[in-house]
Scaffold this active site. Structure first.
Site, PDB file in Angstrom:
ATOM      1  N   GLU A  38       8.315   1.702 -14.418  1.00 19.98           N
ATOM      2  CA  GLU A  38       7.789   3.037 -14.103  1.00 19.98           C
ATOM      3  C   GLU A  38       8.327   3.603 -12.799  1.00 19.98           C
ATOM      4  O   GLU A  38       8.667   4.794 -12.727  1.00 19.98           O
ATOM      5  CB  GLU A  38       6.245   3.000 -14.043  1.00 19.98           C
ATOM      6  CG  GLU A  38       5.560   2.963 -15.401  1.00 19.98           C
ATOM      7  CD  GLU A  38       5.361   1.557 -15.941  1.00 19.98           C
ATOM      8  OE1 GLU A  38       4.534   1.383 -16.845  1.00 19.98           O
ATOM      9  OE2 GLU A  38       6.049   0.625 -15.467  1.00 19.98           O
TER      10      GLU A  38
ATOM     11  N   GLU B 156       1.325  -3.302 -20.643  1.00 13.74           N
ATOM     12  CA  GLU B 156      -0.097  -3.085 -20.341  1.00 13.74           C
ATOM     13  C   GLU B 156      -0.958  -3.380 -21.569  1.00 13.74           C
ATOM     14  O   GLU B 156      -2.010  -4.024 -21.473  1.00 13.74           O
ATOM     15  CB  GLU B 156      -0.299  -1.659 -19.825  1.00 13.74           C
ATOM     16  CG  GLU B 156       0.214  -1.479 -18.398  1.00 13.74           C
ATOM     17  CD  GLU B 156       0.516  -0.038 -18.034  1.00 13.74           C
ATOM     18  OE1 GLU B 156       0.049   0.869 -18.749  1.00 13.74           O
ATOM     19  OE2 GLU B 156       1.230   0.182 -17.041  1.00 13.74           O
TER      20      GLU B 156
END
Length: 256
Positions: free
Chosen positions: A137, A117
């Site tokens: 995740e 990210e």
């Protein structure tokens, strides 16, 4: 290297190029709350310096720029503290994305989850030949959020969906083919590849580059016609810097 805080070291060369190194975050440069806030503070401090031409974001080890967010810390969160944790990471990614000058992600080794990210929030991503990328995740019970939202814009919906829903890793050649990274360096050539990009940026007008980065950020958000019309005024304002007059005249003089 100047130490801005325990997790952020800065080296600036005579050209105005800054290497911001994530420090004291373990061998994989993992983002705990303390590390996240330290690196964000570094970016926010540097953002006030109008003479910086480019920033190279690097990890202290060759295993990773950022391996991911700190699972040890995340395992202890509840709803309220989870939102506070991810807000800190969002604020780091925004500090990178809104940094006035270009930011280059130097990507050896692993780049996972929150690390990807942050990398997505950079302007350029340059990977080592053996770098690996993934969004794991969902395997640990959480969705990929915040600046994972940049991934469909970078690599398209299908590939972004694959990354965040299968949690499978991809290698550097695949990341390049998908458009997730801009360049894959040959073995031992990561810093040379980063320097090649730095030199390209230094050939450009510094104010023009800052203006271009700001425009690109607005283009991400605005409808097409608004993006086109907005840029007319930005084009005009560029002549207030003196850069077009100086650089165009230099070009014309070389052509003679």
């Amino acid at each position: 290297m100047e130490v801005l805080n325990p997790h952020c070291g800065v080296h600036r060369d005579a050209r105005g190029v800054v290497r911001l190194t994530i420090c004291n975050a373990g061998s994989l440069n993992i983002l705990s709350s303390a590390v996240t806030n330290g690196v964000r503070e570094g970016f926010e401090k540097l953002a006030k310096d109008p003479d910086i031409r480019a920033v190279i974001l690097a990890g202290q080890s060759e295993k990773s720029m950022i391996g991911g967010a700190d699972i040890k810390e995340m395992a202890k969160l509840d709803q309220k503290s989870a939102e506070a944790f991810i807000t800190q990471l969002r604020d780091l990614c925004e500090a990178v994305r809104k940094f006035p000058a270009p930011v280059i992600a130097r990507l050896p080794g692993w780049c996972l989850g929150g690390g990807l990210e942050v990398a997505a929030a950079c302007d350029f991503r340059i990977a080592a030949h053996d770098a690996m990328f993934g969004m794991p995740e969902v395997r640990v019970g959480i969705p990929s959020v915040i600046h994972a939202a940049l991934l469909p814009r970078l690599i398209g919906w299908g590939r972004a969906r694959w990354l965040v829903m299968t949690a499978e890793n991809i290698d550097a050649p695949t990341a390049l083919a998908w458009g997730l990274v801009d360049k894959v360096a040959p073995q031992g050539g990561l810093d040379a590849a980063v320097e090649h990009t730095v030199k390209a940026l230094l050939e450009c007008g510094p104010q023009a580059l800052r203006s271009q980065k700001a425009l690109l950020r607005q283009w991400e958000e605005l409808p097409l016609t608004e993006s086109v019309n907005l840029s007319v005024g930005v084009f005009g304002q560029s002549y207030l810097t003196g850069e077009p007059q100086r650089l165009m005249q230099g070009f014309l003089d070389r052509k003679r």
